[in-house]
Scaffold this active site. Sequence first.
Site, PDB file in Angstrom:
ATOM      1  N   LYS A  84      11.679  -5.410   4.596  1.00 36.66           N
ATOM      2  CA  LYS A  84      11.114  -5.795   3.876  1.00 36.66           C
ATOM      3  C   LYS A  84      11.232  -6.871   3.485  1.00 36.66           C
ATOM      4  CE  LYS A  84      10.769  -3.436   0.034  1.00 36.66           C
ATOM      5  NZ  LYS A  84       9.219  -2.337   0.674  1.00 36.66           N
TER       6      LYS A  84
ATOM      7  N   ASP B 294       5.687  -1.570   6.079  1.00 33.16           N
ATOM      8  CA  ASP B 294       5.799  -3.279   5.356  1.00 33.16           C
ATOM      9  C   ASP B 294       4.756  -4.021   6.474  1.00 33.16           C
ATOM     10  OD1 ASP B 294       7.108  -2.967   2.743  1.00 33.16           O
ATOM     11  OD2 ASP B 294       9.118  -2.396   3.582  1.00 33.16           O
TER      12      ASP B 294
ATOM     13  N   GLY C 116       8.461   7.793   4.181  1.00 32.01           N
ATOM     14  CA  GLY C 116       9.948   8.869   4.161  1.00 32.01           C
ATOM     15  C   GLY C 116      10.669   9.597   3.994  1.00 32.01           C
TER      16      GLY C 116
ATOM     17  N   GLY D 240       6.831   5.143   0.009  1.00 32.30           N
ATOM     18  CA  GLY D 240       6.758   6.419   0.356  1.00 32.30           C
ATOM     19  C   GLY D 240       7.215   7.259  -0.251  1.00 32.30           C
TER      20      GLY D 240
ATOM     21  N   LYS E 292       1.321  -2.695  -0.162  1.00 34.78           N
ATOM     22  CA  LYS E 292       1.474  -1.674  -0.277  1.00 34.78           C
ATOM     23  C   LYS E 292       2.411  -0.672  -0.850  1.00 34.78           C
ATOM     24  CE  LYS E 292       5.979  -0.194   2.093  1.00 34.78           C
ATOM     25  NZ  LYS E 292       6.793   0.328   1.764  1.00 34.78           N
TER      26      LYS E 292
END
Length: 261
Positions: free
Chosen positions: A217, A162, A45, A11, A8
Amino acid sequence: MKTPLVIKLGGAALECSNTLQQLFGAIEHYQATAKQGVILVHGGGYLVDELLTGLKLESVKKSGLRVTPKEQINYVTGALAGTANKLLQAEAIKAGVKSVGLSLADAGLTEVTQLDPELGHVGKAQPGDASAVQALLSLGITPIISSIGITADGELMNVNADQAAVAIAGAVDGDLVLLSDVSGVLDGKGHLIPALNSEQANALIDGKVITEGMIVKVLAALDAAQELGRPIQVASWRYVDKLNALLAGESVGTQFLPQAD
């Protein structure tokens, strides 16, 4: 095929082309040497923030999650499944990594439902059918997956990246690394905590040491560790010199441990 690795990517990393080239270079090396497929899951984001600001729309977060009203979901989808996804695919191509851009909805990879009506079009993803993604991995192709999902009723949903990565790791029974702009979980004195279990993490949340978006997270990592039955690592994409070590299995961040039976 060996257990795939789900990464992951936070952003904010999309703002740095050099970092992305280092990351995809590490992925290419990893795939060549470990003979193991990689799945990249991303948010974006900062792109959403820029778009909403330009449109003079309010951006609100609640408990670390972006409130997404009906009138904003199309813009959020465009930023994440469109711009962010293709920016990453462009960097993958530059690094010589074969990739396909996807979303959580493609080929039933995850099952998405609305998380909380008060959050609007914010979804929760559960593992679904990974056969299409497994087929791509078998061909040496890296899926790059945005955190946009679609419910059974056809409603677009913005899923925390996440949590999306956890669902995908569950679908492919893969290892999971959550890369963000932080090195891992820090204690009250700013020192990296090498490993945490659920009890220790909850104590840090209660003590306000872990706050805001980091709570999401941490909870996602704990859920993933429990569901997959293996440690999950949270580490930083900022230290590109550590990426190869990270992909080789070394711990360079905070490992979240499954709860013992």
